[in-house]
Design a protein around this motif. Structure first.
Motif, PDB file in Angstrom:
ATOM      1  N   CYS A 280      -6.708  -1.081  -0.169  1.00  0.00           N
ATOM      2  CA  CYS A 280      -5.876  -1.652   0.969  1.00  0.00           C
ATOM      3  C   CYS A 280      -6.740  -1.941   2.029  1.00  0.00           C
ATOM      4  O   CYS A 280      -7.858  -1.096   2.449  1.00  0.00           O
ATOM      5  CB  CYS A 280      -4.897  -0.461   1.325  1.00  0.00           C
ATOM      6  SG  CYS A 280      -4.048  -1.046   2.959  1.00  0.00           S
TER       7      CYS A 280
ATOM      8  N   CYS B 238      -0.354   3.550   3.480  1.00  0.00           N
ATOM      9  CA  CYS B 238       0.003   3.202   4.996  1.00  0.00           C
ATOM     10  C   CYS B 238       1.623   2.516   4.998  1.00  0.00           C
ATOM     11  O   CYS B 238       1.915   2.360   5.834  1.00  0.00           O
ATOM     12  CB  CYS B 238      -0.927   2.299   5.635  1.00  0.00           C
ATOM     13  SG  CYS B 238      -1.208   0.648   4.925  1.00  0.00           S
TER      14      CYS B 238
ATOM     15  N   CYS C 112       0.771  -1.225  -0.142  1.00  0.00           N
ATOM     16  CA  CYS C 112       0.077   0.190  -0.025  1.00  0.00           C
ATOM     17  C   CYS C 112       0.885   1.085  -0.099  1.00  0.00           C
ATOM     18  O   CYS C 112       1.826   1.393   1.132  1.00  0.00           O
ATOM     19  CB  CYS C 112      -0.978   0.073   1.114  1.00  0.00           C
ATOM     20  SG  CYS C 112      -1.856   1.608   1.263  1.00  0.00           S
TER      21      CYS C 112
ATOM     22  N   CYS D 122      -5.960   0.504   5.483  1.00  0.00           N
ATOM     23  CA  CYS D 122      -6.378   1.810   5.525  1.00  0.00           C
ATOM     24  C   CYS D 122      -7.411   2.300   4.864  1.00  0.00           C
ATOM     25  O   CYS D 122      -7.864   3.205   4.653  1.00  0.00           O
ATOM     26  CB  CYS D 122      -5.012   2.803   5.250  1.00  0.00           C
ATOM     27  SG  CYS D 122      -4.466   2.940   3.632  1.00  0.00           S
TER      28      CYS D 122
HETATM   29 ZN   LIG Z   1      -3.098   1.144   3.282  1.00  0.00          ZN
END
Ligand SMILES: [Zn+2]
Length: 81
Positions: free
Chosen positions: A62, A10, A7, A65
């Protein structure tokens, strides 16, 4: 062959994702009412003035997040160690 995702937001999640397959179909709408006049399946040709969908096949979310981005973003980050 498998592809590693990471990701880009994050930066820690490499394992939990939602894969969103994008299945486009063409439509022709009534410009006044917005009503669907014609709907074309993916195999049908909507005509010479209709640009075919050329966006990404899938998007990735993701699951840590919640970021949704094109798969290429996750792959690019996944390639970095
Ligand atoms: Zn993420």
């Amino acid at each position: 062959m498998s592809t590693r995702y990471c990701c880009p937001k994050c930066k820690t999640n490499r394992s939990r994702f939602n894969v969103v397959e994008q299945v486009p179909h063409a439509v022709r709408l009534d410009p006044q009412t917005g009503e669907t006049i014609e709907r074309f399946e993916a195999s049908e040709n909507p005509g010479p003035f209709h640009t075919q969908y050329n966006g990404p096949e899938r998007r990735i979310q993701c699951a840590a997040c919640g970021l949704i981005e094109n798969e290429t973003m996750f792959i690019k980050f996944g390639e970095q160690a």
